[in-house]
Every structure is written in structure tokens, then in C-alpha cells.
Scaffold this motif. Structure first.
Motif, PDB file in Angstrom:
ATOM      1  N   ASN A  89      -6.578   3.612 -13.537  1.00 35.02           N
ATOM      2  CA  ASN A  89      -6.746   2.176 -13.332  1.00 35.02           C
ATOM      3  C   ASN A  89      -6.593   1.854 -11.849  1.00 35.02           C
ATOM      4  O   ASN A  89      -5.640   2.305 -11.203  1.00 35.02           O
ATOM      5  CB  ASN A  89      -5.711   1.381 -14.131  1.00 35.02           C
ATOM      6  CG  ASN A  89      -5.903   1.566 -15.611  1.00 35.02           C
ATOM      7  OD1 ASN A  89      -7.020   1.470 -16.109  1.00 35.02           O
ATOM      8  ND2 ASN A  89      -4.822   1.848 -16.316  1.00 35.02           N
ATOM      9  N   TYR A  90      -7.518   1.081 -11.328  1.00 32.79           N
ATOM     10  CA  TYR A  90      -7.507   0.649  -9.929  1.00 32.79           C
ATOM     11  C   TYR A  90      -7.332  -0.864  -9.910  1.00 32.79           C
ATOM     12  O   TYR A  90      -8.065  -1.584 -10.588  1.00 32.79           O
ATOM     13  CB  TYR A  90      -8.834   0.985  -9.243  1.00 32.79           C
ATOM     14  CG  TYR A  90      -9.145   2.461  -9.180  1.00 32.79           C
ATOM     15  CD1 TYR A  90      -8.859   3.195  -8.043  1.00 32.79           C
ATOM     16  CD2 TYR A  90      -9.744   3.116 -10.255  1.00 32.79           C
ATOM     17  CE1 TYR A  90      -9.162   4.545  -7.970  1.00 32.79           C
ATOM     18  CE2 TYR A  90     -10.045   4.460 -10.191  1.00 32.79           C
ATOM     19  CZ  TYR A  90      -9.750   5.170  -9.055  1.00 32.79           C
ATOM     20  OH  TYR A  90     -10.039   6.500  -8.987  1.00 32.79           O
ATOM     21  N   LYS A  91      -6.363  -1.337  -9.131  1.00 36.42           N
ATOM     22  CA  LYS A  91      -6.167  -2.773  -9.002  1.00 36.42           C
ATOM     23  C   LYS A  91      -5.968  -3.102  -7.528  1.00 36.42           C
ATOM     24  O   LYS A  91      -5.113  -2.515  -6.860  1.00 36.42           O
ATOM     25  CB  LYS A  91      -4.943  -3.234  -9.795  1.00 36.42           C
ATOM     26  CG  LYS A  91      -4.731  -4.721  -9.728  1.00 36.42           C
ATOM     27  CD  LYS A  91      -3.560  -5.151 -10.540  1.00 36.42           C
ATOM     28  CE  LYS A  91      -3.390  -6.659 -10.416  1.00 36.42           C
ATOM     29  NZ  LYS A  91      -2.203  -7.118 -11.138  1.00 36.42           N
ATOM     30  N   ASP A 101     -14.880  -8.416  -8.110  1.00 39.99           N
ATOM     31  CA  ASP A 101     -14.030  -7.787  -9.127  1.00 39.99           C
ATOM     32  C   ASP A 101     -12.953  -6.974  -8.430  1.00 39.99           C
ATOM     33  O   ASP A 101     -13.247  -6.119  -7.605  1.00 39.99           O
ATOM     34  CB  ASP A 101     -14.845  -6.871 -10.035  1.00 39.99           C
ATOM     35  CG  ASP A 101     -15.899  -7.622 -10.828  1.00 39.99           C
ATOM     36  OD1 ASP A 101     -15.697  -8.820 -11.058  1.00 39.99           O
ATOM     37  OD2 ASP A 101     -16.914  -7.005 -11.193  1.00 39.99           O
ATOM     38  N   SER A 102     -11.693  -7.216  -8.786  1.00 39.88           N
ATOM     39  CA  SER A 102     -10.608  -6.498  -8.120  1.00 39.88           C
ATOM     40  C   SER A 102      -9.957  -5.449  -9.014  1.00 39.88           C
ATOM     41  O   SER A 102      -9.013  -4.789  -8.602  1.00 39.88           O
ATOM     42  CB  SER A 102      -9.553  -7.486  -7.637  1.00 39.88           C
ATOM     43  OG  SER A 102      -8.993  -8.170  -8.731  1.00 39.88           O
ATOM     44  N   ILE A 103     -10.459  -5.281 -10.228  1.00 39.39           N
ATOM     45  CA  ILE A 103      -9.890  -4.288 -11.157  1.00 39.39           C
ATOM     46  C   ILE A 103     -11.016  -3.383 -11.651  1.00 39.39           C
ATOM     47  O   ILE A 103     -12.099  -3.845 -11.995  1.00 39.39           O
ATOM     48  CB  ILE A 103      -9.199  -4.981 -12.344  1.00 39.39           C
ATOM     49  CG1 ILE A 103      -8.021  -5.819 -11.846  1.00 39.39           C
ATOM     50  CG2 ILE A 103      -8.730  -3.963 -13.360  1.00 39.39           C
ATOM     51  CD1 ILE A 103      -7.362  -6.643 -12.924  1.00 39.39           C
ATOM     52  N   TYR A 104     -10.725  -2.082 -11.670  1.00 40.48           N
ATOM     53  CA  TYR A 104     -11.686  -1.116 -12.211  1.00 40.48           C
ATOM     54  C   TYR A 104     -10.907  -0.119 -13.046  1.00 40.48           C
ATOM     55  O   TYR A 104      -9.809   0.325 -12.667  1.00 40.48           O
ATOM     56  CB  TYR A 104     -12.440  -0.400 -11.084  1.00 40.48           C
ATOM     57  CG  TYR A 104     -13.345   0.695 -11.590  1.00 40.48           C
ATOM     58  CD1 TYR A 104     -14.540   0.394 -12.231  1.00 40.48           C
ATOM     59  CD2 TYR A 104     -12.993   2.028 -11.449  1.00 40.48           C
ATOM     60  CE1 TYR A 104     -15.368   1.393 -12.714  1.00 40.48           C
ATOM     61  CE2 TYR A 104     -13.814   3.039 -11.917  1.00 40.48           C
ATOM     62  CZ  TYR A 104     -14.993   2.717 -12.553  1.00 40.48           C
ATOM     63  OH  TYR A 104     -15.807   3.704 -13.034  1.00 40.48           O
ATOM     64  N   GLU A 105     -11.474   0.275 -14.173  1.00 43.42           N
ATOM     65  CA  GLU A 105     -10.833   1.255 -15.050  1.00 43.42           C
ATOM     66  C   GLU A 105     -11.791   2.408 -15.309  1.00 43.42           C
ATOM     67  O   GLU A 105     -12.916   2.205 -15.762  1.00 43.42           O
ATOM     68  CB  GLU A 105     -10.452   0.604 -16.381  1.00 43.42           C
ATOM     69  CG  GLU A 105      -9.776   1.565 -17.321  1.00 43.42           C
ATOM     70  CD  GLU A 105      -9.427   0.924 -18.659  1.00 43.42           C
ATOM     71  OE1 GLU A 105      -8.902   1.649 -19.518  1.00 43.42           O
ATOM     72  OE2 GLU A 105      -9.697  -0.274 -18.837  1.00 43.42           O
ATOM     73  N   THR A 139      -5.540  -6.383  -4.800  1.00 41.37           N
ATOM     74  CA  THR A 139      -5.274  -7.807  -4.621  1.00 41.37           C
ATOM     75  C   THR A 139      -5.472  -8.136  -3.148  1.00 41.37           C
ATOM     76  O   THR A 139      -4.854  -7.501  -2.283  1.00 41.37           O
ATOM     77  CB  THR A 139      -3.823  -8.132  -5.031  1.00 41.37           C
ATOM     78  OG1 THR A 139      -3.591  -7.615  -6.326  1.00 41.37           O
ATOM     79  CG2 THR A 139      -3.578  -9.613  -5.012  1.00 41.37           C
ATOM     80  N   VAL A 177     -15.600   0.981  -7.367  1.00 40.07           N
ATOM     81  CA  VAL A 177     -14.622  -0.003  -6.912  1.00 40.07           C
ATOM     82  C   VAL A 177     -15.191  -0.840  -5.768  1.00 40.07           C
ATOM     83  O   VAL A 177     -15.063  -2.071  -5.762  1.00 40.07           O
ATOM     84  CB  VAL A 177     -13.313   0.701  -6.457  1.00 40.07           C
ATOM     85  CG1 VAL A 177     -12.448  -0.214  -5.620  1.00 40.07           C
ATOM     86  CG2 VAL A 177     -12.532   1.197  -7.660  1.00 40.07           C
TER      87      VAL A 177
END
Length: 150
Positions: free
Chosen positions: A142-144, A131-135, A146, A123
Motif C-alpha cells: 500500500n502506498y499513501k 490520487d494519493s493512494i495506490y494499492e 499526503t 503512483v
């Protein structure tokens, strides 16, 4: 002998306290104000804030992620809406390692800590690249993140 050591310890602590309190209050207050201003400028320049949402098959963690970037490492803290700290960690850029300092009790298991270390490493690499999203496909996490703007 014990009594002599206790008396010497007491006298030395009294002497140290009297020297500390003998300073004029103006210079001490000025030094504190200067340190405070320097610290605030450092945090404004080197910190990043994100809203965080981490969803897992059995629940989720949401809140705010605060990152403090230094030359070789990134210090981070994730806390929820109530101010309870879920994670405290550091990321060493040179070694590419994450060290978890504290984890909320419900997630403080060796197998969860191992997954968190690996995922946080990915992350943080992603956040540095934008990149602000990782799966995590293996564990369906799921990591989000903002960015928060002031």
C-alpha cells in the motif's frame, strides 16, 4: 616522453587555474547569487513534497517524497525521517518508464526493483490525476502520499 607530457599537463593546469583565479571576485559572487536565486525560484515552482508511507507484509517505509517536475520527466527522491535516502528515481512521461537510480540496500534486489518500478509508474500517474493512494493487490503493498503545505 612521459616526463614531457607530465610537465605539459602541469603547466596547462596551472595556466587554467591562474586564469580562473584572475577574475574579479565581485562578478563571480554576483553570478553565484543569480544562479542560486534562479535555482530557488525553479525549485519553488516545479517541486512537490509529500509525506510517504509504504506498507508491505514484512515492514514499511515512511518519510518524505520530493518530486521535481520538468517538461518530459519527473525526478524523485524518497527519504526517511533520519535523512537516509531510500529511493532515487526518474519517470519519463513520454516513454511511461521509471528508472531507479539508487535503492536502499535492504530493497536492492532485482525482483523488488521490478515491482517498485511498476508501482512507482502507477503512483506517479495517480499523483498527476490527484490520487494519493495506490494499492498493489498482487503483492499487498500500500502506498499513501499526503501533500505537504509550506
Amino acid at each position: 616522453m612521459r616526463r614531457l607530457l607530465l610537465v605539459l599537463l602541469l603547466l596547462s593546469s596551472l595556466l587554467a587555474f591562474s586564469q580562473h583565479s584572475a577574475r574579479p571576485n565581485g562578478t563571480l559572487a554576483q553570478a553565484r547569487t543569480l544562479r542560486s536565486a534562479q535555482r530557488d525560484a525553479f525549485f519553488r515552482k516545479n517541486s512537490q513534497r509529500y509525506t510517504a508511507y509504504i506498507s508491505m507484509p514484512r515492514g514499511y517505509v515512511s518519510g518524505m517524497l520530493v518530486l521535481l517536475s520538468e517538461e518530459e520527466c519527473v525526478k524523485g527522491s524518497l527519504f526517511n525521517e533520519f535523512g537516509i535516502t531510500a529511493l532515487d528515481f526518474t519517470y519519463d512521461r513520454k516513454k511511461n518508464k521509471v528508472k531507479l537510480h539508487s535503492v536502499v540496500k535492504m530493497m536492492d534486489r532485482w525482483y523488488i526493483r521490478r515491482v517498485l518500478r511498476r508501482d512507482l509508474r502507477e503512483v506517479l500517474k495517480g499523483l498527476e490525476q490527484g490520487d494519493s493512494i495506490y494499492e498493489d493487490k498482487r503483492y499487498h503493498i500500500n502506498y499513501k502520499f499526503t501533500p505537504l503545505h509550506e
